[in-house]
Design an enzyme around this catalytic site. Structure first.
Site, PDB file in Angstrom:
ATOM      1  N   PHE A  65       0.577   0.951  42.542  1.00 23.91           N
ATOM      2  CA  PHE A  65      -0.647   0.907  41.746  1.00 23.91           C
ATOM      3  C   PHE A  65      -1.842   1.044  42.693  1.00 23.91           C
ATOM      4  CE2 PHE A  65       2.073  -2.075  39.098  1.00 23.91           C
ATOM      5  CZ  PHE A  65       2.341  -1.134  38.108  1.00 23.91           C
ATOM      6  N   VAL A 102       0.574  -1.604  46.856  1.00 24.25           N
ATOM      7  CA  VAL A 102      -0.839  -1.367  46.550  1.00 24.25           C
ATOM      8  C   VAL A 102      -1.293  -0.096  47.252  1.00 24.25           C
ATOM      9  CG1 VAL A 102      -3.177  -2.263  46.721  1.00 24.25           C
ATOM     10  CG2 VAL A 102      -1.272  -3.831  46.297  1.00 24.25           C
ATOM     11  N   LYS A 103      -1.793   0.854  46.470  1.00 18.94           N
ATOM     12  CA  LYS A 103      -2.258   2.117  47.043  1.00 18.94           C
ATOM     13  C   LYS A 103      -3.710   1.993  47.486  1.00 18.94           C
ATOM     14  CE  LYS A 103      -0.887   6.133  45.487  1.00 18.94           C
ATOM     15  NZ  LYS A 103      -0.647   7.302  44.585  1.00 18.94           N
ATOM     16  N   ILE A 104      -3.915   2.291  48.743  1.00 17.97           N
ATOM     17  CA  ILE A 104      -5.251   2.289  49.340  1.00 17.97           C
ATOM     18  C   ILE A 104      -5.519   3.685  49.901  1.00 17.97           C
ATOM     19  CG2 ILE A 104      -6.766   1.300  51.085  1.00 17.97           C
ATOM     20  CD1 ILE A 104      -5.979  -0.836  49.179  1.00 17.97           C
TER      21      ILE A 104
END
Length: 237
Positions: free
Chosen positions: A63, A89-91
């Site tokens: 996400f 977690v997509k950064i």
């Protein structure tokens, strides 16, 4: 069907399609992004994430944060990582101003947040991410090989080098992003990439076409023409 070492992840945000792919064991994991969520008509991020993790409890799901500044990204990451142990977690590697997110990546990884660093295009970025993350903490480095190819540049040399760099630190995996066709899955597998994200159309072809005898494709193609001729009602004579 050819045995693949590379993991195939579905790239999309259609929750029903995700649930079906998981149920039918069509893929090994899932990735989403803001553009895909908009396309799928997601109206409530929290409800979408909660349903996805509830229905897909033991496959990787990524996400992405929505914010454009590091402070807000960090707060969003804290929320997203709480949805499940299978969440990454997509950064993005930079924000819209081109400012590096490496300081945040380093901080979150040190806190054992599983990250999927996205929008990566250069070896300098790959090296910086690998250097920044904490060894042993699961991390995906998503290099957009397909979009690199769209510029007319062969992504394979970069991807081969990226394999070596990412594999130099435990926990870091190379993800081949923006897959365009099934041959990309074979390429990713052959160079030793860990994961490739594919849109639904490519996932279907991987499951149904990979390893097929091409000698039979001429007849199959003409049968398709014949079916369409019949349904069209068109004629020449």
């Amino acid at each position: 069907m050819r045995k693949l070492n590379v993991e195939v992840f579905a790239d999309g945000a259609d929750i029903e399609a995700m649930k079906l792919a998981y149920k039918n064991k069509e893929v090994d994991g899932f990735t989403t992004n803001p553009s895909l969520m908009a396309k799928a008509g997601v109206e409530d991020y929290k409800a979408f994430a909660e349903e996805a993790v509830r229905e897909i409890p033991d496959a990787s799901i990524s996400f992405e944060v929505f914010a454009d500044d590091l402070e807000t990204m960090e707060r969003e990451a804290e929320i997203l990582q709480q949805y499940g142990d299978n969440v990454f977690v997509k950064i993005p590697i930079v924000n819209t101003k081109g400012e590096s997110t490496i300081p945040l990546i380093k901080k979150l990884s040190a806190q054992h947040v599983q990250l999927n660093v996205t929008a990566v295009y250069t070896m300098e970025q790959v090296q910086a991410i690998t250097d920044a993350v904490t060894e042993g903490v699961p991390t995906y480095v998503s290099v957009f090989a397909g979009r690199i190819a769209d510029t007319g540049v062969d992504p394979l040399p970069l991807m081969k080098e990226a394999v070596e760099v990412t594999h130099s630190k435990a926990g870091v995996k190379l993800l081949w992003a923006s897959c365009r066709e099934v041959i990309n899955v074979i390429q990713a597998d052959e160079i030793g990439a860990d994961i490739i994200t594919c849109p639904a159309g490519v996932v279907s072809k991987v499951n149904n076409n990979l390893g097929r005898d091409i000698e039979s494709l001429s007849v199959d193609t003409v049968k398709g023409f014949a079916k369409d001729i019949q349904s069209s009602g068109l004629s020449i004579l």
